[in-house]
Design a protein around this motif. Structure first.
Motif, short mmCIF file in Angstrom:
data_model
loop_
_atom_site.label_atom_id
_atom_site.label_comp_id
_atom_site.label_asym_id
_atom_site.label_seq_id
_atom_site.Cartn_x
_atom_site.Cartn_y
_atom_site.Cartn_z
N LEU A 1 35.78 -111.36 -33.62
CA LEU A 1 36.07 -109.88 -33.25
C LEU A 1 37.39 -109.76 -32.28
O LEU A 1 37.63 -110.08 -31.36
CB LEU A 1 34.68 -109.62 -32.42
CG LEU A 1 34.82 -108.03 -32.06
CD1 LEU A 1 34.83 -106.87 -33.01
CD2 LEU A 1 33.41 -107.85 -31.26
N ILE B 1 36.02 -99.80 -24.75
CA ILE B 1 34.46 -100.15 -24.27
C ILE B 1 33.89 -98.99 -23.44
O ILE B 1 34.38 -98.61 -22.67
CB ILE B 1 34.63 -101.50 -23.51
CG1 ILE B 1 35.83 -102.47 -23.91
CG2 ILE B 1 33.29 -102.18 -23.34
CD1 ILE B 1 35.61 -103.17 -25.40
N ALA B 2 32.64 -99.07 -24.03
CA ALA B 2 31.93 -98.08 -23.39
C ALA B 2 32.44 -96.66 -23.33
O ALA B 2 32.88 -96.00 -22.08
CB ALA B 2 31.56 -98.44 -22.05
N ALA B 3 32.98 -96.15 -24.48
CA ALA B 3 34.02 -94.92 -24.32
C ALA B 3 33.33 -93.85 -25.00
O ALA B 3 33.83 -92.61 -25.20
CB ALA B 3 35.30 -95.44 -25.20
N GLY B 4 32.28 -94.01 -25.77
CA GLY B 4 31.72 -92.88 -26.54
C GLY B 4 32.15 -92.83 -27.77
O GLY B 4 32.00 -91.75 -28.63
N LEU B 5 32.86 -93.97 -28.21
CA LEU B 5 33.49 -94.20 -29.59
C LEU B 5 32.57 -94.98 -30.60
O LEU B 5 33.17 -95.24 -31.41
CB LEU B 5 34.78 -94.43 -29.55
CG LEU B 5 35.86 -93.69 -28.65
CD1 LEU B 5 37.07 -94.26 -28.49
CD2 LEU B 5 36.01 -92.25 -29.36
N ALA B 6 31.49 -95.42 -30.06
CA ALA B 6 30.66 -96.52 -30.77
C ALA B 6 31.38 -97.55 -31.33
O ALA B 6 30.83 -98.19 -32.31
CB ALA B 6 30.05 -95.57 -32.00
N GLY B 7 32.06 -98.03 -30.51
CA GLY B 7 32.71 -99.70 -30.69
C GLY B 7 31.70 -100.63 -31.14
O GLY B 7 31.98 -101.33 -32.13
N GLY B 8 30.90 -100.68 -30.12
CA GLY B 8 29.98 -102.02 -30.33
C GLY B 8 29.03 -101.70 -31.49
O GLY B 8 28.76 -102.42 -32.38
N ARG C 1 23.97 -110.49 -25.84
CA ARG C 1 24.02 -109.16 -25.31
C ARG C 1 24.84 -108.39 -26.42
O ARG C 1 25.08 -107.02 -26.29
CB ARG C 1 24.43 -108.84 -24.02
CG ARG C 1 23.34 -109.29 -22.85
CD ARG C 1 24.29 -109.73 -21.62
NE ARG C 1 25.18 -110.69 -21.73
CZ ARG C 1 25.98 -111.07 -20.65
NH1 ARG C 1 26.12 -110.36 -19.63
NH2 ARG C 1 26.71 -112.04 -21.13
N ASN C 2 26.01 -109.19 -26.95
CA ASN C 2 26.78 -108.09 -27.99
C ASN C 2 26.01 -107.67 -29.13
O ASN C 2 25.38 -108.50 -29.86
CB ASN C 2 27.94 -109.13 -28.40
CG ASN C 2 29.00 -108.57 -29.08
OD1 ASN C 2 28.99 -107.93 -29.90
ND2 ASN C 2 30.07 -108.62 -28.31
N LEU C 3 26.33 -106.50 -29.47
CA LEU C 3 25.66 -105.83 -30.80
C LEU C 3 25.93 -106.63 -32.06
O LEU C 3 25.16 -106.49 -33.08
CB LEU C 3 26.18 -104.16 -30.77
CG LEU C 3 25.39 -103.56 -29.71
CD1 LEU C 3 25.82 -102.19 -29.72
CD2 LEU C 3 23.91 -103.43 -30.10
N ASP D 1 30.92 -102.67 -34.52
CA ASP D 1 31.19 -103.96 -34.73
C ASP D 1 29.57 -104.52 -35.46
O ASP D 1 29.76 -105.44 -36.39
CB ASP D 1 31.31 -104.71 -33.47
CG ASP D 1 32.73 -104.18 -32.74
OD1 ASP D 1 33.51 -103.81 -33.51
OD2 ASP D 1 32.64 -104.31 -31.53
N PRO E 1 30.71 -109.11 -24.02
CA PRO E 1 30.05 -110.17 -23.92
C PRO E 1 30.12 -111.07 -25.26
O PRO E 1 30.13 -110.39 -26.19
CB PRO E 1 28.34 -109.90 -23.58
CG PRO E 1 28.38 -108.47 -24.03
CD PRO E 1 29.68 -108.05 -23.83
N LYS F 1 39.12 -106.87 -30.73
CA LYS F 1 38.70 -105.25 -30.21
C LYS F 1 39.89 -104.43 -30.24
O LYS F 1 40.79 -104.93 -29.61
CB LYS F 1 37.99 -105.74 -28.86
CG LYS F 1 36.69 -106.00 -28.88
CD LYS F 1 35.58 -105.03 -29.63
CE LYS F 1 35.18 -103.66 -28.59
NZ LYS F 1 34.22 -103.02 -29.77
N1 ADP Z 1 30.58 -105.49 -29.83
C1 ADP Z 1 30.82 -104.88 -28.55
N2 ADP Z 1 32.08 -104.26 -28.30
C2 ADP Z 1 31.88 -103.71 -27.12
N3 ADP Z 1 30.96 -103.75 -26.29
C3 ADP Z 1 29.71 -104.01 -26.54
C4 ADP Z 1 29.62 -104.84 -27.77
N4 ADP Z 1 28.54 -105.34 -27.73
C5 ADP Z 1 28.00 -104.67 -26.71
N5 ADP Z 1 28.47 -104.21 -25.82
C6 ADP Z 1 28.12 -103.88 -24.60
O1 ADP Z 1 27.92 -102.33 -24.88
C7 ADP Z 1 28.53 -101.35 -23.74
C8 ADP Z 1 28.63 -100.20 -24.62
O2 ADP Z 1 29.60 -100.64 -25.57
P1 ADP Z 1 30.32 -99.59 -26.68
O3 ADP Z 1 29.62 -99.75 -27.98
O4 ADP Z 1 31.79 -99.78 -26.63
O5 ADP Z 1 30.05 -98.20 -26.06
P2 ADP Z 1 29.70 -96.62 -26.48
O6 ADP Z 1 28.27 -96.72 -27.11
O7 ADP Z 1 29.99 -95.72 -25.66
O8 ADP Z 1 30.59 -96.24 -27.59
C9 ADP Z 1 29.49 -102.37 -23.20
O9 ADP Z 1 29.60 -102.03 -21.71
C10 ADP Z 1 29.41 -103.65 -23.47
O10 ADP Z 1 28.71 -104.48 -22.36
#
Ligand code: ADP
Ligand code: SUD
Length: 283
Positions: free
Chosen positions: A88, A94-101, A64-66, A104, A60, A90
């Protein structure tokens, strides 16, 4: 223009102690960073807007984006009168358990601090960031740490010995809240060796480290998605020194001390996982 790197993290350990009154789980986990990075640029705007540019189907670009949340929190808390454009790029799945969001968001906190010359310490940023996510305080430092509380209390640890990391992200998304929600007391049968893992890092002992990795959430997510177990077995057969699911999953990582060994693990994963990365531990 400010540039920030946002590295992914992996869990060397993850132990859930109990469910708290506030709904979060008290955890004890050791996290470290790996060389797989999202990249951010931040630029000032004359208006008060937060404009987030991301070219990714599942990410997003609004509140909703962190990263957006981090910018908004900094603007509100420190009375910033200008806006920001965040671009950004990427690379972390996404949603991988790697704390991408979370990473960021952490990069946005650091970037806003520099862009608007606020002079805040990492400690202050780390404390503030806990308001929007449990993993962000760790990502503010992006090193190696023992994380307690709901994940926001940090004790920095020595970085792990050099090693290759093979990341395999199956083609499924996992919600962290769903995984914690499905956790039962019986899932805790696995003994997570946090203390031994800390000792291994302090001693710089790679062998001891790979013998003491563990994650209580692995069983929970594997029950939902058995592919996690098969990826782990594929890595083990291909000769990794250790294999484990990271965070709430579904990414499985393997550690290898030699490049040739890591490459043969990558080869073995061909055909069973489309998204595979071979990177180095950063710590
Ligand atoms: N900057 C961002 N990058 C990726 N996903 C994000 C971000 N901000 C919010 N999200 C939302 O958060 C969810 C989980 O994000 P992510 O950090 O990639 O996963 P995880 O916490 O498993 O490592 C995603 O499904 C997405 O909709
Ligand atoms: C599992 C871990 C391990 O590093 O990471 P990921 O798999 O997301 O990378 C973390 O604990 C995830 O941290 P984070 O993704 O920041 O979680 P938050 O946004 O704070 O919380 C999302 C939801 O997860 C649950 N949650 C989170 C942290 C915690 N200690 N106990 C919980 O029960 C809660 O249901 C919460 O509503």
């Amino acid at each position: 223009m400010i540039y920030e790197n946002a590295p992914a993290k992996i869990n060397l350990t993850l132990d859930t102690l109990y469910k708290r009154e506030d709904g979060y789980h008290e955890v004890e986990m050791i996290m470290t960073t790996v060389d797989l990075n999202d990249r951010l640029t931040l630029e000032k705007r004359r208006d008060k807007k937060i404009v987030l540019k991301v070219e990714h189907r599942y990410v997003p670009t609004d509140h909703r984006n962190l990263a957006y949340k981090a910018a908004k929190l900094m603007m509100d808390r420190y009375g910033i009168e200008q806006g920001v454009t965040i671009t950004l790029d990427k690379a972390i799945p996404i949603a991988a358990g790697l704390a991408g969001g979370s990473s960021d968001a952490a990069a946005t906190f650091r970037g806003m601090n520099r862009l608007f010359e606020l002079g805040l310490s990492l400690e202050v940023l780390s404390e503030l960031s806990a308001e929007i996510g449990s993993d962000i305080p760790f990502c503010i430092y992006g090193k190696t740490a023992l994380c307690t509380g709901r994940g926001e209390k940090l004790k920095m640890l020595p970085k792990p010995p050099a090693a290759w990391v093979i990341l395999a992200k199956p083609d499924i998304s996992v919600s962290t809240a769903d995984v914690y929600g499905a956790l039962k007391v019986e899932d805790k049968e696995a003994d997570i060796q946090t203390e031994q893992c800390v000792k291994a890092l302090e001693a710089g002992d790679y062998q001891m480290l790979v013998e003491n990795l563990g994650n209580t959430l692995e069983k929970v997510t594997t029950e939902m998605h058995p592919v996690i177990q098969s990826l782990k077995e594929t890595m083990q057969k291909a000769g990794v020194d250790a294999a484990l699911m990271s965070g709430s999953g579904p990414t499985v990582y393997g550690l290898a001390s030699k490049e040739r060994q890591a490459k043969s693990v990558v080869n073995a994963l061909k055909g069973c996982c489309k998204e595979v990365y071979m990177v180095r531990l950063l710590g």
